[in-house]
Design an enzyme around this catalytic site. Structure first.
Site, PDB file in Angstrom:
ATOM      1  N   CYS A   1      72.592  27.203  51.336  1.00 36.28           N
ATOM      2  CA  CYS A   1      73.974  27.522  51.605  1.00 36.28           C
ATOM      3  C   CYS A   1      74.720  27.984  50.656  1.00 36.28           C
ATOM      4  CB  CYS A   1      74.519  25.933  52.247  1.00 36.28           C
ATOM      5  SG  CYS A   1      74.755  24.893  51.298  1.00 36.28           S
TER       6      CYS A   1
ATOM      7  N   HIS B   1      77.446  33.664  31.885  1.00 40.42           N
ATOM      8  CA  HIS B   1      76.030  33.308  32.318  1.00 40.42           C
ATOM      9  C   HIS B   1      76.066  31.891  33.097  1.00 40.42           C
ATOM     10  CE1 HIS B   1      74.116  35.928  28.766  1.00 40.42           C
ATOM     11  NE2 HIS B   1      74.493  36.533  29.784  1.00 40.42           N
TER      12      HIS B   1
ATOM     13  N   CYS C   1      73.507  25.369  45.532  1.00 40.94           N
ATOM     14  CA  CYS C   1      72.379  25.373  46.681  1.00 40.94           C
ATOM     15  C   CYS C   1      71.585  26.810  47.026  1.00 40.94           C
ATOM     16  CB  CYS C   1      73.216  24.748  47.957  1.00 40.94           C
ATOM     17  SG  CYS C   1      71.813  24.528  49.307  1.00 40.94           S
TER      18      CYS C   1
ATOM     19  N   THR D   1      77.022  35.531  18.183  1.00 41.68           N
ATOM     20  CA  THR D   1      75.952  36.083  19.071  1.00 41.68           C
ATOM     21  C   THR D   1      75.164  37.011  18.454  1.00 41.68           C
ATOM     22  OG1 THR D   1      75.722  37.389  21.310  1.00 41.68           O
ATOM     23  CG2 THR D   1      77.876  37.595  19.939  1.00 41.68           C
ATOM     24  N   SER D   2      73.664  37.035  18.768  1.00 39.89           N
ATOM     25  CA  SER D   2      72.965  37.909  18.236  1.00 39.89           C
ATOM     26  C   SER D   2      72.938  39.243  18.453  1.00 39.89           C
ATOM     27  CB  SER D   2      71.421  37.435  18.288  1.00 39.89           C
ATOM     28  OG  SER D   2      71.258  37.281  19.598  1.00 39.89           O
TER      29      SER D   2
ATOM     30  N   PRO E   1      76.950  33.940  10.318  1.00 42.83           N
ATOM     31  CA  PRO E   1      76.346  33.743   8.923  1.00 42.83           C
ATOM     32  C   PRO E   1      75.247  34.930   8.665  1.00 42.83           C
ATOM     33  CG  PRO E   1      75.740  32.069  10.359  1.00 42.83           C
ATOM     34  CD  PRO E   1      76.687  32.794  11.280  1.00 42.83           C
TER      35      PRO E   1
ATOM     36  N   ASP F   1      77.336  25.928  28.056  1.00 39.28           N
ATOM     37  CA  ASP F   1      77.829  24.431  27.729  1.00 39.28           C
ATOM     38  C   ASP F   1      79.105  23.977  28.045  1.00 39.28           C
ATOM     39  OD1 ASP F   1      79.478  25.406  25.576  1.00 39.28           O
ATOM     40  OD2 ASP F   1      77.754  25.514  24.283  1.00 39.28           O
TER      41      ASP F   1
ATOM     42  N   GLN G   1      79.087  33.695  26.534  1.00 37.98           N
ATOM     43  CA  GLN G   1      77.525  33.795  27.106  1.00 37.98           C
ATOM     44  C   GLN G   1      77.141  32.278  27.163  1.00 37.98           C
ATOM     45  OE1 GLN G   1      74.978  37.087  24.864  1.00 37.98           O
ATOM     46  NE2 GLN G   1      76.979  36.685  23.541  1.00 37.98           N
ATOM     47  N   ASN G   2      77.828  31.324  26.739  1.00 39.55           N
ATOM     48  CA  ASN G   2      77.416  30.032  26.672  1.00 39.55           C
ATOM     49  C   ASN G   2      77.620  29.433  28.056  1.00 39.55           C
ATOM     50  OD1 ASN G   2      76.802  30.432  24.051  1.00 39.55           O
ATOM     51  ND2 ASN G   2      78.415  29.225  23.304  1.00 39.55           N
TER      52      ASN G   2
END
Ligand code: NAD
Ligand code: ZN
Length: 237
Positions: free
Chosen positions: A121, A110, A118, A180-181, A206, A95, A92-93
């Site tokens: 176009c 994502h 653009c 992931t939550s 965690p 980065d 889902q990142n």
């Protein structure tokens, strides 16, 4: 002796996998920019209203992410891909840290913050410059506004990527859900699809999540610590 890893393996990652690289999660304390919540900026409406503001926020996030390097969890997942013949990484990142760690096939649900699209176009291009020379950036072909090639709140996910992720979730016999939550749909459904099709679910986080009660195994701890340990044990086993 740890059990061997059942294949196919699918992995779903979220913002938590990049937390130890220094990338803030949206729900963490460093997730805010000025006093905006991401839900106020990562939307088509916000972009229509004030593209420069939205691009300033992305400029800030690109600066944060650009200063980060992949951590041991990203590297372990790249190693798993290189070792396991039937392995799919879904993230889902936005980065790009999985690719920076050496992962080759990443299903980016994502989008990617280093890609632009653009608004007229639809041409996409990669741009890693931090800071961008001009905000908001414009298309070199047609002059229209560029937008980040990411999925905003209220937008649908790229259908080919989602289909491939759904297939991987349906086929897999083991799914790792890392950082992931499990709140953002439709990504949050993927572990449930895996579960319904008989896969073993392992959560790496965690904190407790809505998924925790449904998992077979929980690695409670930061991904950069517990995931390499889990993989190491299975490699030497
Ligand atoms: P989230 O912010 O909702 O949840 C992060 C999860 O990571 C939490 O469950 C938290 O307990 C866990 N976590 C925190 N530190 C961790 C660690 N060291 N190791 C393992 N887990 C840890 O993130 P989400 O579920 O990915 O959903 C947020 C949305 O925001 C996603 O759609 C994502 O695209 C986007 N987002 C992406 C980035 C990024 O690209 N790095 C960063 C922030 C938000
Ligand atoms: Zn254009």
């Amino acid at each position: 002796m740890p059990k061997p890893i059942p294949e196919p393996v699918a992995v779903l990652t979220g913002a938590g996998v990049s937390a130890e690289s220094g990338v803030p999660t949206f729900r963490g304390e460093n997730g805010l920019w000025r006093s905006f919540r991401p839900e106020q900026l990562a939307t088509p409406e916000a972009f229509r209203r004030d593209p420069a503001l939205v691009w300033e926020w992305y400029g800030w996030r690109r600066g944060l992410i650009g200063a980060c390097a992949p951590n041991a969890a990203h590297k372990t997942l790249a190693e798993m891909e290189a070792t396991l013949p039937d392995f799919t990484l879904i993230t889902q990142n936005v980065d790009g840290l999985h690719q920076a760690a050496g992962s080759r096939n990443v299903l980016e649900l994502h989008g990617n913050i280093w890609r632009m699209r653009c608004t007229r176009c639809e041409r996409t291009s990669e741009d890693h410059r931090v800071p961008l020379p001009k905000i908001p950036p414009r298309c070199s072909q047609c002059g229209a506004l560029l937008r980040p090639d990411v999925v905003w709140f209220g937008e649908s996910l790229p259908s080919q990527v989602l289909d491939a992720a759904w297939t991987a979730a349906t086929r897999c016999r083991l799914m790792l859900v890392v950082g992931t939550s499990a709140l953002v749909q439709p990504a949050a459904s993927l572990p449930l699809v895996a579960l319904q099709n008989g896969a073993r679910l392992v959560e790496v986080n965690p904190a407790e999540t809505p998924l925790s009660p449904h998992t077979h195994e929980i690695l409670r701890g930061p991904a950069a610590k517990v995931l390499p340990e889990w993989w190491e044990i299975r490699q030497s086993g």
